[in-house]
Enzyme design. Structure first.
Site, PDB file in Angstrom:
ATOM      1  N   ARG A 144      -5.847  10.446  -0.177  1.00  0.00           N
ATOM      2  CA  ARG A 144      -5.488  10.795  -1.570  1.00  0.00           C
ATOM      3  C   ARG A 144      -6.736  10.910  -2.435  1.00  0.00           C
ATOM      4  O   ARG A 144      -6.818  11.764  -3.310  1.00  0.00           O
ATOM      5  CB  ARG A 144      -4.531   9.747  -2.145  1.00  0.00           C
ATOM      6  CG  ARG A 144      -3.095   9.960  -1.682  1.00  0.00           C
ATOM      7  CD  ARG A 144      -2.159   8.885  -2.196  1.00  0.00           C
ATOM      8  NE  ARG A 144      -2.339   7.635  -1.488  1.00  0.00           N
ATOM      9  CZ  ARG A 144      -2.612   6.470  -2.065  1.00  0.00           C
ATOM     10  NH1 ARG A 144      -2.727   6.377  -3.372  1.00  0.00           N
ATOM     11  NH2 ARG A 144      -2.763   5.381  -1.338  1.00  0.00           N
TER      12      ARG A 144
ATOM     13  N   HIS B 120       0.868  -1.184   0.000  1.00  0.00           N
ATOM     14  CA  HIS B 120       0.000   0.000   0.000  1.00  0.00           C
ATOM     15  C   HIS B 120       0.904   1.232   0.000  1.00  0.00           C
ATOM     16  O   HIS B 120       1.850   1.311   0.793  1.00  0.00           O
ATOM     17  CB  HIS B 120      -0.866  -0.037   1.258  1.00  0.00           C
ATOM     18  CG  HIS B 120      -1.958   0.980   1.306  1.00  0.00           C
ATOM     19  ND1 HIS B 120      -1.708   2.325   1.388  1.00  0.00           N
ATOM     20  CD2 HIS B 120      -3.303   0.848   1.282  1.00  0.00           C
ATOM     21  CE1 HIS B 120      -2.863   2.981   1.432  1.00  0.00           C
ATOM     22  NE2 HIS B 120      -3.851   2.100   1.360  1.00  0.00           N
TER      23      HIS B 120
END
Ligand code: MEZ
Length: 526
Positions: free
Chosen positions: A333, A313
């Site tokens: 994000r 990740h």
């Protein structure tokens, strides 16, 4: 240099960065980038598996050792069962609870055994949401296509079709059970966009989606009075002597005794392998994520798929040291947070697929544009205060309360200062090969959730794991229960183990690691 000094570049460059739009990678450029920087392509980290159903295929050294490892169960163990059930579910996370509930609803006598407490799992730690095509402008077909593209076209089409088609009914089931998904001002389900997805499709409960889902599933398991054994780790499977699964040997972690369970069907829902710390990576995973199901199923003769690909990740915490590897949700994000290198530059479209974003971060760090902490760790910035600038003060507290708390505990305010991140081992893309009902290549042995493989191809999209485990938890539970109704309990033997050990000896493999690992060595007191 002090972290607060290093952070200043993020504040200084924010206004310029806000005017930029970064393109996503073309498929060709993506492949070049990944081959150069993604940990899946570090050849020295891999070796062939020497025997068993995947003999000759390569996987990471840590997993190869586990698959070839030694069972703690002596071959002469007295196999008189302490318990006899229709369906034994191994694992108390999302897939295990969903499987147990559906098996029970289909009339089976169920035992759920879990090596820690009920719900202690990666599922409970899931933050960013669950992908389901629930809006008018979206569809399961679009969900299918996005997932296929994210998975480098290597996904099993049938598993994928089942997952996307059944998504809406799973969301309905969870809502009926009482899961409080986020809603908009009109009371409609609120959906967010995740990396690699063409449409907003993430159902969320702020940034504690997994916690909320598991609150409800755990309650339901207890309400239905399904038999649960905590601190009971599955350490070996049982077979009837002809390769059909007939139960499992558990180890009571309090008194170290073996507990033999006769079961007409077994569902392995043991989760992932982050705690193997492949290639030395830190992990976002739960302490129990030691790949037990892979080792158990492999010894029984079940084939594994795509165990050469793992998900790192992009945003694992790097600072402070107490949080190393902890997840900083992709949701940040998705809401517009920039990734910024030591020079104050953006370097990737933050919503590209995870393998692309992680590879880009590793490239920045390897090419000297990473940020080094005083203890020598390296990472890049995630500009969290940008969300407050763009969407108003209080945005982080409102949408990411878990993340705010995670840092607040160490005196850090992510609304004011950016956080340092680096890829963290998050997910195993592959796992045990299953069919659409979650059955492995071994009769009556089902595998659901992260321990299974094929669905996600070579890169899972954000939010598809929560849906995976609900859909295949349900299917495994329902199928295992109806299968159990139609047959008697088979004999209990360790014949598969005898054969496996003979094969190991033939290949000169003796004195390997104990497998399954159950918990990483650093959690043990000895
Ligand atoms: O599916 C995931 O892995 C996920 C949603 C993670 C996250 O960043 O929150």
């Amino acid at each position: 240099m002090d972290i607060h000094v290093l952070q200043q570049i993020v504040h200084k460059t924010r206004d310029v960065r806000r005017t930029q739009t970064l393109p996503k990678y073309s498929p060709a450029d993506r492949d070049t980038l990944i081959k150069k920087y993604h940990p899946d392509f570090r050849e020295s980290a891999y070796r062939p598996i020497r025997f068993g159903p995947n003999a000759g295929e390569t996987t990471v050294r840590e997993l190869a050792a586990l698959l070839e490892g030694e069972s703690p169960v002596p071959e002469d163990l007295d196999l008189t069962p302490a318990l006899t059930v229709d369906v034994l579910v191994v694992g108390g996370g999302g897939a295990g609870c969903a499987a147990a509930l559906h098996a029970y609803a289909n009339g089976a006598k169920v035992l759920l055994a879990t090596k820690l407490r009920l719900a202690d799992s990666n599922s409970v730690m899931a933050q960013g949401g669950m992908q389901v095509a629930v809006t008018g402008e979206d569809s399961p077909v679009q969900h299918f296509l996005d997932t296929l593209k994210g998975g480098h076209m290597k996904n099993d089409h049938q598993l994928l079709k089942v997952m996307v088609d059944e998504g809406p009914s799973i969301a309905k089931w969870l809502l009926e059970l009482g899961v409080l998904f986020d809603r908009d001002a009109d009371g409609n389900l609120h959906v967010k966009k995740g990396g690699g997805s063409s449409k907003p499709r993430l159902l969320t409960c702020s940034d504690y989606t997994g916690l909320e889902i598991m609150r409800v599933l755990k309650d339901e398991v207890l309400n239905q009075k399904i038999q649960v054994m905590e601190f009971a780790a599955a350490v070996e499977m049982l077979s009837d002597g002809t390769g059909t699964c007939t139960g499992a040997v558990l180890r009571d972690l309090d008194n170290h005794r073996f507990v033999v369970v006769a079961a007409k069907t077994v569902i392995l829902a043991t989760g992932g392998i982050g705690r193997l710390h492949i290639q030395g990576f830190p992990t976002s995973n739960h302490y129990g994520a030691t790949g037990d199901g892979l080792a158990l199923a492999y010894r029984m003769g079940a084939k594994l798929l795509q165990v050469d690909t793992f998900q790192y990740h992009p945003s694992g915490a790097v600072y402070p040291e107490q949080l190393i590897g902890a997840l900083v949700t992709e949701g940040i994000r998705s809401e517009g947070g920039h990734l910024v290198n030591a020079k104050g530059e953006r370097f990737v479209n933050e919503l590209d697929t995870r393998d692309v974003v992680s590879s880009s971060i590793i490239r920045e760090c390897e090419e000297g544009r990473g940020v080094r902490t005083m203890s020598g760790r390296i990472g890049v910035w995630l500009d969290t205060p940008l969300l407050e600038v763009e969407q108003g003060p209080g945005t982080l507290e409102k949408h990411f309360p878990a993340m705010v708390r995670q840092y607040q505990r160490f005196g850090l305010d992510i609304a004011k200062d950016p956080v340092l991140i680096y890829p963290t081992l998050h997910y195993q893309n592959g796992g045990v090969q299953i069919d659409v009902n979650s059955e492995s290549g071994v009769r009556n042995l089902f595998v659901a959730g992260e321990a299974s493989g094929g669905l996600h191809g070579r890169n899972r999209l954000m939010g598809n794991s929560l849906l995976d485990l609900m859909v295949f938890g349900k299917r495994s539970g329902a199928t295992a229960a109806s299968r159990a109704k139609a047959m008697p309990q088979g004999q209990l033997t360790l014949g598969h183990l005898t054969r496996f050990k003979a094969e190991a000896r033939k290949h000169g493999v003796t004195g390997g690691v104990q497998s399954p690992m159950i918990l990483p060595a650093y959690t043990r007191k000895e």
